[in-house]
Structure formats: C-alpha cells, structure tokens
Motif scaffolding. Structure first.
Motif, PDB file in Angstrom:
ATOM      1  N   UNK A 298       0.830  -1.204   0.000  1.00 46.53           N
ATOM      2  CA  UNK A 298       0.000   0.000   0.000  1.00 46.53           C
ATOM      3  C   UNK A 298       0.866   1.255   0.000  1.00 46.53           C
ATOM      4  N   UNK A 299       1.993   1.218   0.707  1.00 40.12           N
ATOM      5  CA  UNK A 299       2.874   2.390   0.768  1.00 40.12           C
ATOM      6  C   UNK A 299       3.519   2.693  -0.583  1.00 40.12           C
ATOM      7  N   UNK A 300       3.622   1.705  -1.466  1.00 38.48           N
ATOM      8  CA  UNK A 300       4.186   1.937  -2.797  1.00 38.48           C
ATOM      9  C   UNK A 300       3.281   2.810  -3.659  1.00 38.48           C
ATOM     10  N   UNK A 301       2.011   2.935  -3.281  1.00 39.20           N
ATOM     11  CA  UNK A 301       1.035   3.660  -4.098  1.00 39.20           C
ATOM     12  C   UNK A 301       0.441   4.849  -3.350  1.00 39.20           C
ATOM     13  N   UNK A 302       1.134   5.302  -2.291  1.00 43.13           N
ATOM     14  CA  UNK A 302       0.647   6.448  -1.534  1.00 43.13           C
ATOM     15  C   UNK A 302      -0.594   6.147  -0.731  1.00 43.13           C
ATOM     16  N   UNK A 303      -0.770   4.889  -0.354  1.00 43.04           N
ATOM     17  CA  UNK A 303      -1.958   4.464   0.380  1.00 43.04           C
ATOM     18  C   UNK A 303      -1.553   3.872   1.727  1.00 43.04           C
ATOM     19  N   UNK A 304      -2.520   3.745   2.607  1.00 40.34           N
ATOM     20  CA  UNK A 304      -2.351   3.053   3.883  1.00 40.34           C
ATOM     21  C   UNK A 304      -3.439   1.999   3.986  1.00 40.34           C
ATOM     22  N   UNK A 305      -3.049   0.779   4.311  1.00 42.19           N
ATOM     23  CA  UNK A 305      -3.994  -0.328   4.460  1.00 42.19           C
ATOM     24  C   UNK A 305      -4.410  -0.420   5.924  1.00 42.19           C
ATOM     25  N   UNK A 306      -5.693  -0.217   6.199  1.00 35.77           N
ATOM     26  CA  UNK A 306      -6.230  -0.289   7.560  1.00 35.77           C
ATOM     27  C   UNK A 306      -6.796  -1.680   7.797  1.00 35.77           C
TER      28      UNK A 306
END
Length: 555
Positions: A298-306
């Motif tokens: 998720x961090x590779x795409x500017x996201x955070x996985x909750x």
C-alpha cells in the motif's frame, strides 16, 4: 509448456513439491513425503539432504540469510535472520546450512508473552520446523515456517495449538468414519479466508493522530454520503487501487498464495481479497503473509492499508470470513449430496460440529473477543456477538434436532430454532453452513485463524470423544437412545437483514465473554489443545534439548 507471465512466476519464491522432486534424491523425497503425510520421524540424515537442497535453491534466488518464521502470542509473525556464511579460517567463507539449523532453532524467548506459563528469566524457547508448510523467500531471506515451544514442550505460539487440534480432530474423525466402513489415510481441514481491508490516502492518514495511534477514528461527523445505496459494493475499482491490487496479486502469486477474487466491498474505500482454499496450517501461514504484503505494498502507491475491525463509524467494519471444511483423502466430508436428509455420515459429522459449537460457544466467543471486534459485531451488516448457527436451505435443523421445546418458524425451506427461553429472532448468523463448507464470520480482520481455529476443531473433536462414553457411564448401551431432551443451540434462518422481533438483552451478548474467563471453563476443548504430547518425543519432555524430532501428522 506455459509461457504466460503468471504461470512462469507462480510459486517462484516457494520451495514447493516440484522443487523437492527436482533437487532431492528419490529415496529422500519419498521419506520426506512420509514425514509430511504420515507423521513418521524425521532423522538427521534426511534433514541434512533437505537443508542442502533448500540452501542451493535459496542461493539461486538471491537469498543470503535464513530465518525460522514463527507466530508468537504477539499476534504478528516473528523472525531472526542468520546468514549462510561459515568462516573457513583463510579469509574466505563457505555458504552452509545444516539439517540441525533447518529442524530446530533457539531464539531468545524472554520478551515474548507466554500467558503466564513461566517467568521472564526462563528465556529458553525452541522453534521446530513445520514441514507441512513449505519454505519461501521474502526480502532475500529464506523463511522456514516453524512452531514455537518451551523447553518442556508448552506452546508459546499460535501454530502449535492449531497443529495439535488438527491431530485431535483427525484421530476422532477417523474413529467415526470407521463406523461407516471407511479408513482414510488422512483427514484434514481446509480453510479459505476472505480478507477485508480499507485503503485510504497516506496524506489523509497522517492528519489523523487517532488513526495512527489506535487504527480507528475516535471522533468525527457522519459523512454526507456513506453506504446508503451500497453502490460501492462490486463497483468499478479506482485506478490507484487497481494498481495496488495488481502488484499485490503478483507478489502473492510468486509466494504460491492462490489469490483468486478481488472486489470493492460495501463501505467506501473498503475492499476484499479471497484466495482459493488450502489445507489448514498452510492457509493460515499464507493469510499472515497476505496481510503483511498488503501493508507493505500500500505504501508503494501512496496508500495506507487499515486492518482494524471498525476504523470508521456509520459504515461497515471489516471481518475475515473463513470458509472451513473437513476432508478425507481429498473428499469433502461436508458435501451433503443429493439427499442430505438420508446421508447419515454427513448428518453425524454436521451434528458433531454443531454440538461442538453449542457446547463450547463461550470459548469460541472468547477467542474473537477484542476491543475492535466487539465494536464491529452487531453493527451494520456484521454478525451479532451471540453465537448462532445457520444450517442452510435443506431443513437440516428439523433432521438433526427432533426433540426439545423450540420456536420453529418456516422461512422458505429453512427452519429457525432458538432456545425456548430466548426471544425468537432472525439475524445474520455468525456460523453458517453453506452447502459444502462452514462459514465463520466472527473472526477479527487483523488476526489469524490460529486463535479460533484450535478451539473450533478441538470442540468438534471433544464432542466425538465424549459422546460414545455417555451411554456406558450411565449403565446403558451406546446404541440405546437417550430419554433426556437435548437443549437446542441458537439457530438463525431466513433473511439476514430482517429486524429483530424483540430487542435482545445486552447481557446475552456479554454473558459468554464473562463466563469464558471463569476457572470452570477449562473444558475438554481446552484440555485437547494442551494435553496431547508436544512436538518433542517423550524422552525429551523433561530432559535435555532435542536433537531429532517426532513431528505430528497435521494438515
């Protein structure tokens, strides 16, 4: 010969059966298969040959270290990396990996929780190779799935109770199947966990200290638009999320994880990944790897996985729906057939599962009790905190339970049955029979099946152990029917979204949790987890550390 990318890369980072056949001598490979499938002892000579082949394969894939990958009581996986190098004394090194290093490790266990089993200064703990779950490469490290036990054999992790419960269930299932003239070689569980999760932008995540510190929002207003129309469910996947899912699929396929289905879930920003079912222990390992990869990618795409059960109020939370089944030599024992009401073997096995849930409902409820999950259960579309069972559309309730005061309410071909002392209600059940599998909807999204799994399998095995003895203890024959009407478990049927006929008192939801902490609940299910022999052979139970291991037959 397959030439597509997926076929070429699938399992490339997994030391699978095909790699063992290619790299091991045939006699060694056959002996290893007997260890895995029949529970035969693993001698050091076989371990040395397997370790050498595993090391050569890992070096070819760029690995420089190895680790015993285990799952302590912290709720996450743990690993300690050791390099393959062995100094020669002339300024050069030899890349070596022995059978002893493969089979057993000794990490410092002083800082791992033990449930009060021992004092902090008693730091000795052993990791023991689980050959039923194949080794894999992660971040240029050869990861060897292992169990984690104390010097005297107590379980210090979540894998060991799962393996022991599988053994207990297999033994009792074989005893039961023998009554039907069947003698299967293996009986094992299969699991297909459906993993739900939320994805939000990292820039939004950084502005919310409550999300960062607790994994969920603690304050805020109801959104102007939530999930009222549920149009996000199975909707078009956004490009950024789709890129994340593509990379996740690629990484999981390289590890041999059969990721199959991906889609948008009901709540905004909520999604789901569902793999093809696998044998129990391996499915749990793969699910833990899946959750780890989700957070990383998720961090590779500017996201955070909750991966919290209820990160946002007013919308659905996230759960992990586990599709669980029991197989004998590849045949699904929960297959009802064309005439389930006449399939006695199927009915007996299903009755044991239902009775196990009913008898040990407090333990099952305790196994999924956490701050996040208790906030999710009973809200929106989540199942209630009360343990309930749904047997599908075959009117199986009427077949399994023909006596006892109950509330029958026909709903199509289904039958709703509840305790006579409880309000009759129709809810979304948290344990449902889905025609071929048992679907467990209670589990926490961030946890693994290793917590409720041992209780579920041991509970079913406990019923099979106790039942034949009841007649003998009372002075009657086993074949003589009991004159005491059974107490019926809570059943649910019909539309899962109908309103409750009467409000269910809150005490009904809290009672199983409160009871589960009482000393009297050290029941047969919990004893099954702790009383079977440990992974160490008897001669090592109270003596020196093991040098060769007797591995149990597990799924």
């Amino acid at each position: 010969m397959a030439t597509d990318k997926v076929s070429l890369e699938y399992g490339s980072l997994l030391f699978a059966d095909a790699d063992m056949q290619e790299r091991l001598p045939k006699p060694t490979y056959k002996k290893l298969m007997h260890v895995i499938k029949d529970g035969e002892p693993l001698d050091l000579e076989i371990a040395n040959e397997v370790a050498h082949a595993m090391k050569e394969w890992a070096l070819e894939h760029g690995a420089t270290h190895f680790t015993h990958w285990f799952q302590p009581l912290t709720g996450i996986t743990s690993e300690k990396h050791d390099s393959f190098i062995t100094p020669r004394g002339d300024g050069t090194v030899l890349m070596a990996f022995s059978g002893k290093e493969l089979v057993q490790g000794e990490p410092d266990a002083s800082s791992f929780p033990s449930g009060g089993l021992r004092a902090t200064f008693e730091a000795r703990g052993y990791t023991v190779w689980d050959p039923t779950s194949p080794a894999f490469i992660k971040d240029e490290v050869l990861c060897i799935p292992t169990a984690f036990i104390s010097y005297t054999g107590e379980a210090l992790d979540k894998k060991t109770p799962l393996l022991r419960s599988e053994v207990a269930l297999e033994n009792q299932a074989k005893r039961m199947l023998a009554l039907f003239g069947q003698k299967p070689r293996r009986v094992y569980t299969t699991i297909g966990p459906e993993q739900e999760y939320f994805l939000i932008k990292e820039e939004d995540y950084q502005t919310r200290p409550d999300l960062i510190l607790t994994g969920r929002t603690l304050f805020g207003c109801e959104p102007a638009k939530g999930q009222e129309l549920e149009e996000h469910y199975f909707g078009a996947i956004r490009p950024t999320v789709n890129e994340f899912m593509k990379e996740l699929d690629d990484e999981l396929w390289k590890l041999g994880i059969p990721a199959k289905t991906k889609h948008n879930e009901v709540a905004p920003c909520q999604h789901e990944l569902a793999p093809i079912f696998e044998m129990g222990s391996r499915a749990v390992d793969d699910n833990l790897l899946t959750m780890e990869k989700m957070r990383l990618i998720a961090s590779h795409h500017g996201l955070v996985c909750l991966q919290h059960e209820k990160p946002f109020e007013y919308v659905n939370g996230s759960g992990k729906h586990n599709n669980w089944s029991l197989c004998a030599d590849g045949k699904n024992l929960l297959e009802p057939g064309d005439d389930p009401q006449d399939n006695l073997q199927f009915l007996v096995i299903l009755a044991c599962l239902v009775a196990g849930v009913d008898t040990h409902a407090d333990l099952l409820r305790m196994s999924v009790a956490s701050a996040g999950n208790d906030h999710r259960l009973g809200a929106n579309e989540a199942p209630p905190a009360i343990i309930s069972v749904f047997l599908g559309v075959f009117s199986l309730t009427a077949v399994l339970f023909s006596r006892g005061e109950a509330f029958p309410c026909e709903q199509g071909n289904a039958l709703c049955t509840v305790y006579a002392t409880h309000p009759a209600f129709v809810v979304r059940p948290n344990i449902a029979f889905r025609g071929r599998v048992i679907r467990w909807r209670l589990e926490e999204v961030h946890a693994s099946w290793q917590h409720p799994g041992p209780l579920g399998t041991s509970a079913s095995a406990a019923v099979a152990i106790i039942s034949p003895g009841r007649g003998r203890q009372s002075g009657t024959r086993d074949t003589e029917p009991s004159t005491q009407a059974p107490q019926l478990p809570v059943f649910a049927a019909g539309s899962p979204y109908r309103q409750l006929r009467q409000p269910v008192p809150r005490v009904l939801e809290e009672e199983p949790v409160c009871r589960s902490y009482a000393p009297t609940t050290c029941s047969t299910a919990t004893r099954l987890i702790h009383s079977p022999p440990s992974l160490l052979p008897p001669k090592y139970h109270g003596g020196r550390p093991p040098t060769e291991l007797q591995l149990p037959r597990t799924a």
